[in-house]
Design a protein around this motif. Structure first.
Motif, PDB file in Angstrom:
ATOM      1  N   UNK A 277       0.821  -1.213   0.000  1.00 41.21           N
ATOM      2  CA  UNK A 277       0.000   0.000   0.000  1.00 41.21           C
ATOM      3  C   UNK A 277       0.855   1.262   0.000  1.00 41.21           C
ATOM      4  N   UNK A 278       2.180   1.092   0.034  1.00 42.94           N
ATOM      5  CA  UNK A 278       3.070   2.240   0.064  1.00 42.94           C
ATOM      6  C   UNK A 278       3.332   2.763   1.462  1.00 42.94           C
ATOM      7  N   UNK A 279       2.993   1.978   2.469  1.00 39.76           N
ATOM      8  CA  UNK A 279       3.192   2.368   3.862  1.00 39.76           C
ATOM      9  C   UNK A 279       4.407   1.614   4.396  1.00 39.76           C
ATOM     10  N   UNK A 280       5.362   2.347   4.967  1.00 43.44           N
ATOM     11  CA  UNK A 280       6.524   1.711   5.569  1.00 43.44           C
ATOM     12  C   UNK A 280       6.203   1.429   7.033  1.00 43.44           C
ATOM     13  N   UNK A 281       5.978   0.147   7.401  1.00 44.50           N
ATOM     14  CA  UNK A 281       5.580  -0.156   8.775  1.00 44.50           C
ATOM     15  C   UNK A 281       6.643   0.223   9.808  1.00 44.50           C
ATOM     16  N   UNK A 282       7.896   0.285   9.398  1.00 39.73           N
ATOM     17  CA  UNK A 282       8.965   0.625  10.335  1.00 39.73           C
ATOM     18  C   UNK A 282       8.954   2.101  10.738  1.00 39.73           C
ATOM     19  N   UNK A 283       8.270   2.931   9.948  1.00 42.01           N
ATOM     20  CA  UNK A 283       8.215   4.359  10.271  1.00 42.01           C
ATOM     21  C   UNK A 283       6.901   4.771  10.925  1.00 42.01           C
ATOM     22  N   UNK A 284       5.995   3.813  11.109  1.00 43.19           N
ATOM     23  CA  UNK A 284       4.710   4.130  11.716  1.00 43.19           C
ATOM     24  C   UNK A 284       4.855   4.328  13.223  1.00 43.19           C
ATOM     25  N   UNK A 285       4.257   5.392  13.711  1.00 38.34           N
ATOM     26  CA  UNK A 285       4.220   5.631  15.147  1.00 38.34           C
ATOM     27  C   UNK A 285       3.189   4.677  15.760  1.00 38.34           C
ATOM     28  N   UNK A 286       3.422   4.244  16.998  1.00 41.46           N
ATOM     29  CA  UNK A 286       2.464   3.329  17.638  1.00 41.46           C
ATOM     30  C   UNK A 286       1.032   3.858  17.629  1.00 41.46           C
ATOM     31  N   UNK A 287       0.866   5.179  17.801  1.00 42.30           N
ATOM     32  CA  UNK A 287      -0.495   5.719  17.794  1.00 42.30           C
ATOM     33  C   UNK A 287      -1.145   5.634  16.412  1.00 42.30           C
ATOM     34  N   UNK A 288      -0.346   5.690  15.340  1.00 44.91           N
ATOM     35  CA  UNK A 288      -0.887   5.524  13.990  1.00 44.91           C
ATOM     36  C   UNK A 288      -1.325   4.078  13.761  1.00 44.91           C
ATOM     37  N   UNK A 289      -0.521   3.157  14.256  1.00 47.84           N
ATOM     38  CA  UNK A 289      -0.882   1.739  14.131  1.00 47.84           C
ATOM     39  C   UNK A 289      -2.171   1.477  14.903  1.00 47.84           C
ATOM     40  N   UNK A 290      -2.238   1.968  16.136  1.00 44.44           N
ATOM     41  CA  UNK A 290      -3.425   1.757  16.961  1.00 44.44           C
ATOM     42  C   UNK A 290      -4.666   2.391  16.334  1.00 44.44           C
TER      43      UNK A 290
END
Length: 129
Positions: A29-42
């Motif tokens: 999807x073009x999202x780098x999971x390693x750069x996601x902040x925990x609040x964005x994941x949640x």
């Protein structure tokens, strides 16, 4: 699986494969999971847990991974669980699913365990690194 039997629970091997598939799906999807902040994941990653033990992972309310257990019994009566994992591409093309392009894990039923906090819709997310 009998109606009153507890739903199979994934073990660490299954959980690791689910996390790997979620990372791959996010990257597609073009999202780098390693750069996601925990609040964005949640905020954006959710898991719907069905009574039969199947799980549907959603990113921004779009299904991206479906995981379902299938209990198997061999000729000696020993149970094992086959975990079938379907990505959003697999879910879009039923013909491929029937042809066997899904990912699956076969594990002994005795190895199926995870902590159950009683929440019917727990949030699930790949670990941010």
């Amino acid at each position: 699986m009998p109606q009153n039997a507890p739903a199979p629970r994934p073990n660490l091997q299954v959980a690791a494969r689910v996390e790997e598939l979620l990372r791959e799906q996010l990257e597609e999807l073009g999202v780098n999971p390693r750069t996601l902040a925990p609040e964005d994941i949640a905020a954006h990653m959710h898991c719907h847990l069905a009574p039969n033990g199947s799980m549907t992972y959603l990113w921004k309310n779009e299904p991206m991974l479906y995981v379902t257990p299938e209990t198997l019994v061999d000729e000696n009566g020993a149970e094992s669980v086959l975990w079938r994992m379907f990505t959003k591409d697999d879910m879009a093309d039923e013909a491929d699913n029937e042809a066997g392009t899904y990912d699956s894990f076969l594990i002994d039923a005795a190895d199926c365990a995870c902590e159950d906090d009683g929440d019917e819709q727990p949030d699930a997310a790949p670990a941010a690194q």
